[in-house]
Design a protein around this motif. Structure first.
Motif, PDB file in Angstrom:
ATOM      1  N   VAL A 141     -29.729 -18.928 -15.229  1.00 25.89           N
ATOM      2  CA  VAL A 141     -30.711 -18.143 -15.978  1.00 25.89           C
ATOM      3  C   VAL A 141     -31.488 -17.322 -14.954  1.00 25.89           C
ATOM      4  O   VAL A 141     -32.016 -17.877 -13.986  1.00 25.89           O
ATOM      5  CB  VAL A 141     -31.673 -19.039 -16.780  1.00 25.89           C
ATOM      6  CG1 VAL A 141     -32.761 -18.208 -17.450  1.00 25.89           C
ATOM      7  CG2 VAL A 141     -30.916 -19.855 -17.817  1.00 25.89           C
ATOM      8  N   HIS A 142     -31.538 -16.024 -15.134  1.00 26.54           N
ATOM      9  CA  HIS A 142     -32.204 -15.166 -14.150  1.00 26.54           C
ATOM     10  C   HIS A 142     -32.738 -13.927 -14.847  1.00 26.54           C
ATOM     11  O   HIS A 142     -32.047 -13.326 -15.681  1.00 26.54           O
ATOM     12  CB  HIS A 142     -31.223 -14.752 -13.042  1.00 26.54           C
ATOM     13  CG  HIS A 142     -31.849 -13.923 -11.961  1.00 26.54           C
ATOM     14  ND1 HIS A 142     -32.697 -14.445 -11.020  1.00 26.54           N
ATOM     15  CD2 HIS A 142     -31.740 -12.594 -11.678  1.00 26.54           C
ATOM     16  CE1 HIS A 142     -33.090 -13.484 -10.193  1.00 26.54           C
ATOM     17  NE2 HIS A 142     -32.529 -12.349 -10.576  1.00 26.54           N
ATOM     18  N   GLU A 143     -33.966 -13.544 -14.524  1.00 23.81           N
ATOM     19  CA  GLU A 143     -34.552 -12.333 -15.092  1.00 23.81           C
ATOM     20  C   GLU A 143     -34.024 -11.092 -14.372  1.00 23.81           C
ATOM     21  O   GLU A 143     -33.587 -11.157 -13.220  1.00 23.81           O
ATOM     22  CB  GLU A 143     -36.079 -12.395 -14.993  1.00 23.81           C
ATOM     23  CG  GLU A 143     -36.706 -13.517 -15.804  1.00 23.81           C
ATOM     24  CD  GLU A 143     -36.303 -13.475 -17.264  1.00 23.81           C
ATOM     25  OE1 GLU A 143     -36.482 -12.417 -17.908  1.00 23.81           O
ATOM     26  OE2 GLU A 143     -35.802 -14.499 -17.764  1.00 23.81           O
ATOM     27  N   LEU A 144     -34.058  -9.983 -15.040  1.00 22.94           N
ATOM     28  CA  LEU A 144     -33.630  -8.728 -14.443  1.00 22.94           C
ATOM     29  C   LEU A 144     -34.533  -8.375 -13.260  1.00 22.94           C
ATOM     30  O   LEU A 144     -35.753  -8.528 -13.335  1.00 22.94           O
ATOM     31  CB  LEU A 144     -33.676  -7.612 -15.478  1.00 22.94           C
ATOM     32  CG  LEU A 144     -32.711  -7.756 -16.666  1.00 22.94           C
ATOM     33  CD1 LEU A 144     -33.033  -6.709 -17.730  1.00 22.94           C
ATOM     34  CD2 LEU A 144     -31.261  -7.626 -16.210  1.00 22.94           C
ATOM     35  N   TRP A 196     -34.597  -8.122 -30.113  1.00 25.82           N
ATOM     36  CA  TRP A 196     -35.492  -8.205 -28.962  1.00 25.82           C
ATOM     37  C   TRP A 196     -34.699  -8.106 -27.670  1.00 25.82           C
ATOM     38  O   TRP A 196     -33.621  -8.706 -27.550  1.00 25.82           O
ATOM     39  CB  TRP A 196     -36.256  -9.533 -28.989  1.00 25.82           C
ATOM     40  CG  TRP A 196     -36.992  -9.784 -30.276  1.00 25.82           C
ATOM     41  CD1 TRP A 196     -36.541 -10.475 -31.351  1.00 25.82           C
ATOM     42  CD2 TRP A 196     -38.301  -9.318 -30.614  1.00 25.82           C
ATOM     43  NE1 TRP A 196     -37.487 -10.484 -32.352  1.00 25.82           N
ATOM     44  CE2 TRP A 196     -38.580  -9.775 -31.930  1.00 25.82           C
ATOM     45  CE3 TRP A 196     -39.263  -8.571 -29.940  1.00 25.82           C
ATOM     46  CZ2 TRP A 196     -39.776  -9.525 -32.578  1.00 25.82           C
ATOM     47  CZ3 TRP A 196     -40.462  -8.309 -30.595  1.00 25.82           C
ATOM     48  CH2 TRP A 196     -40.713  -8.777 -31.886  1.00 25.82           C
ATOM     49  N   GLY A 197     -35.238  -7.377 -26.687  1.00 29.10           N
ATOM     50  CA  GLY A 197     -34.493  -7.232 -25.450  1.00 29.10           C
ATOM     51  C   GLY A 197     -35.363  -6.941 -24.243  1.00 29.10           C
ATOM     52  O   GLY A 197     -36.556  -6.661 -24.352  1.00 29.10           O
ATOM     53  N   SER A 198     -34.727  -7.052 -23.086  1.00 32.87           N
ATOM     54  CA  SER A 198     -35.303  -6.610 -21.819  1.00 32.87           C
ATOM     55  C   SER A 198     -34.411  -5.497 -21.292  1.00 32.87           C
ATOM     56  O   SER A 198     -33.198  -5.507 -21.505  1.00 32.87           O
ATOM     57  CB  SER A 198     -35.356  -7.758 -20.811  1.00 32.87           C
ATOM     58  OG  SER A 198     -36.195  -8.803 -21.269  1.00 32.87           O
ATOM     59  N   VAL A 199     -35.009  -4.530 -20.588  1.00 25.64           N
ATOM     60  CA  VAL A 199     -34.243  -3.394 -20.108  1.00 25.64           C
ATOM     61  C   VAL A 199     -34.543  -3.148 -18.635  1.00 25.64           C
ATOM     62  O   VAL A 199     -35.681  -3.285 -18.179  1.00 25.64           O
ATOM     63  CB  VAL A 199     -34.530  -2.129 -20.953  1.00 25.64           C
ATOM     64  CG1 VAL A 199     -35.995  -1.714 -20.870  1.00 25.64           C
ATOM     65  CG2 VAL A 199     -33.622  -0.976 -20.554  1.00 25.64           C
ATOM     66  N   VAL A 249     -28.757   2.240 -16.886  1.00 25.89           N
ATOM     67  CA  VAL A 249     -29.590   1.554 -17.883  1.00 25.89           C
ATOM     68  C   VAL A 249     -28.840   0.306 -18.330  1.00 25.89           C
ATOM     69  O   VAL A 249     -27.666   0.390 -18.730  1.00 25.89           O
ATOM     70  CB  VAL A 249     -29.892   2.456 -19.091  1.00 25.89           C
ATOM     71  CG1 VAL A 249     -30.737   1.699 -20.119  1.00 25.89           C
ATOM     72  CG2 VAL A 249     -30.607   3.732 -18.652  1.00 25.89           C
ATOM     73  N   TYR A 250     -29.526  -0.831 -18.267  1.00 29.87           N
ATOM     74  CA  TYR A 250     -28.916  -2.119 -18.601  1.00 29.87           C
ATOM     75  C   TYR A 250     -29.902  -2.905 -19.449  1.00 29.87           C
ATOM     76  O   TYR A 250     -31.046  -3.119 -19.036  1.00 29.87           O
ATOM     77  CB  TYR A 250     -28.605  -2.876 -17.301  1.00 29.87           C
ATOM     78  CG  TYR A 250     -27.990  -4.248 -17.453  1.00 29.87           C
ATOM     79  CD1 TYR A 250     -27.090  -4.539 -18.475  1.00 29.87           C
ATOM     80  CD2 TYR A 250     -28.294  -5.256 -16.537  1.00 29.87           C
ATOM     81  CE1 TYR A 250     -26.516  -5.795 -18.575  1.00 29.87           C
ATOM     82  CE2 TYR A 250     -27.718  -6.509 -16.636  1.00 29.87           C
ATOM     83  CZ  TYR A 250     -26.824  -6.775 -17.657  1.00 29.87           C
ATOM     84  OH  TYR A 250     -26.263  -8.023 -17.753  1.00 29.87           O
ATOM     85  N   ALA A 251     -29.482  -3.300 -20.642  1.00 35.76           N
ATOM     86  CA  ALA A 251     -30.361  -4.067 -21.528  1.00 35.76           C
ATOM     87  C   ALA A 251     -29.723  -5.396 -21.865  1.00 35.76           C
ATOM     88  O   ALA A 251     -28.504  -5.476 -22.102  1.00 35.76           O
ATOM     89  CB  ALA A 251     -30.652  -3.296 -22.803  1.00 35.76           C
ATOM     90  N   ARG A 252     -30.544  -6.435 -21.912  1.00 39.05           N
ATOM     91  CA  ARG A 252     -30.102  -7.749 -22.336  1.00 39.05           C
ATOM     92  C   ARG A 252     -30.898  -8.124 -23.587  1.00 39.05           C
ATOM     93  O   ARG A 252     -32.114  -8.278 -23.527  1.00 39.05           O
ATOM     94  CB  ARG A 252     -30.275  -8.784 -21.223  1.00 39.05           C
ATOM     95  CG  ARG A 252     -29.363  -8.508 -20.021  1.00 39.05           C
ATOM     96  CD  ARG A 252     -29.138  -9.762 -19.186  1.00 39.05           C
ATOM     97  NE  ARG A 252     -28.441 -10.793 -19.909  1.00 39.05           N
ATOM     98  CZ  ARG A 252     -27.108 -10.930 -19.965  1.00 39.05           C
ATOM     99  NH1 ARG A 252     -26.325 -10.060 -19.348  1.00 39.05           N
ATOM    100  NH2 ARG A 252     -26.555 -11.922 -20.644  1.00 39.05           N
ATOM    101  N   TYR A 253     -30.186  -8.233 -24.696  1.00 41.74           N
ATOM    102  CA  TYR A 253     -30.802  -8.560 -25.980  1.00 41.74           C
ATOM    103  C   TYR A 253     -30.667 -10.050 -26.275  1.00 41.74           C
ATOM    104  O   TYR A 253     -29.656 -10.670 -25.918  1.00 41.74           O
ATOM    105  CB  TYR A 253     -30.126  -7.768 -27.108  1.00 41.74           C
ATOM    106  CG  TYR A 253     -30.569  -6.337 -27.219  1.00 41.74           C
ATOM    107  CD1 TYR A 253     -31.617  -5.984 -28.070  1.00 41.74           C
ATOM    108  CD2 TYR A 253     -29.946  -5.321 -26.499  1.00 41.74           C
ATOM    109  CE1 TYR A 253     -32.020  -4.657 -28.202  1.00 41.74           C
ATOM    110  CE2 TYR A 253     -30.334  -4.001 -26.629  1.00 41.74           C
ATOM    111  CZ  TYR A 253     -31.378  -3.681 -27.484  1.00 41.74           C
ATOM    112  OH  TYR A 253     -31.773  -2.361 -27.605  1.00 41.74           O
ATOM    113  N   THR A 254     -31.666 -10.605 -26.918  1.00 41.90           N
ATOM    114  CA  THR A 254     -31.603 -12.012 -27.286  1.00 41.90           C
ATOM    115  C   THR A 254     -30.487 -12.228 -28.307  1.00 41.90           C
ATOM    116  O   THR A 254     -30.131 -11.332 -29.072  1.00 41.90           O
ATOM    117  CB  THR A 254     -32.941 -12.497 -27.866  1.00 41.90           C
ATOM    118  OG1 THR A 254     -33.259 -11.727 -29.030  1.00 41.90           O
ATOM    119  CG2 THR A 254     -34.056 -12.345 -26.846  1.00 41.90           C
TER     120      THR A 254
END
Length: 281
Positions: A141-144, A196-199, A249-254
């Motif tokens: 598990v790692h944050e952007l 929901w996501g992080s980008v 651009v890279y997004a990780r969605y839940t």
């Protein structure tokens, strides 16, 4: 032509527990790309990185098997697969007897590859990596990585995509920067349910105004579009408004329904980012 409204999204669906690749519902990329000025060959490359968390089948003795699957769909494919249909397809393996793990991997690879090219010539196949139960503990598990835009205390008033918020300083030397925000939210194109996501945004070029970039990301909050389409819209808006020489651009969605979708788009070919989930996924 398949449209999102014709899919199983928002509808009652029968539970099919025997292998059925016909459950996959491809949707053309072209129409939504045309909305953002992409006609013909896109200026970007990339992939959609999926993770299947609810994958199970029976071995030849009828004993259930479980695994995770990392699935890589090339961005140059002509179609995406609607996510509910992907879940229904995976469910169809639940009571299907399959002799070997590699056969499961090959079936998923072949079926998704056919769906995303939907009868056209297959220019690149889908990648599938199986993670067995004994390897679950190795999944990180790692944050952007990048400078967190969310640190800024600013007013946000616009909740539909507003590319005019994007500006860059053109009278200074070019920079290379990577920004991250966890405030990306959009809604399903059909059901309106929240995604929901992080980008992560990496670029080289004239310095992009950080407050405006964060307000732009927040402006997706009430926007209805699939994950892949949102990321391509973000890419094209930044590319057009800020004119970087390089952009990713890279997004990780839940996850929803046991699947997460993580689109990655870049102005130049390069190594794909690792399909590593964030804490919210």
């Amino acid at each position: 032509m398949n449209t999102p409204e014709q899919s199983q999204l928002g509808k009652s669906s029968a539970y099919v527990d025997q292998y059925d690749p016909s459950l996959l519902f491809p949707i053309p990329r072209a129409s939504k790309r045309a909305e953002i000025g992409v006609v013909g060959q896109p200026i970007f490359v990339g992939a959609d990185l999926w993770t299947a968390f609810e994958l199970s089948w029976l071995n030849t003795k009828g004993k259930p098997q479980v695994a995770l699957a990392h699935i890589t769909v090339p961005a140059e494919s002509t179609h995406i697969v609607e996510s509910k249909s992907f879940k229904l397809y995976l469910n169809s393996l639940n009571n299907t007897r399959i002799e070997a793990v590699d056969e499961v991997r090959q079936r998923i690879r072949q079926d998704i590859s056919r769906a995303v090219w939907h009868g056209g010539p297959m220019q690149a196949s889908v990648g599938v990596k199986m993670v067995l139960a004994e390897e679950f503990d190795k999944e990180p598990v790692h944050e952007l990585d990048g400078l967190n835009l969310d640190r800024m205390d600013l007013e946000c008033t616009r909740y539909e995509p507003a590319p005019d918020l994007l500006t860059a300083t053109c009278d200074e030397a070019p920079v290379t920067e990577t920004f991250v925000s966890h405030l990306l939210k959009s809604n399903c194109l059909v059901t309106g349910q929240p995604d929901w996501g992080s980008v992560q945004i990496s670029y080289t070029g004239h310095q992009i105004d950080q407050p405006g970039l964060l307000q732009y990301i927040v402006s997706f909050r009430n926007h209805n579009e699939f994950h892949e389409q949102c990321v391509e819209r973000i890419f094209m808006d930044i590319w057009t408004r800020c004119k970087p020489t390089k952009l990713t651009v890279y997004a990780r969605y839940t996850r929803r329904g046991g699947l997460d979708i993580n689109p990655w788009r870049s102005s130049a070919p390069g190594k794909l980012p690792p399909n590593v989930r964030t804490a919210r996924q």
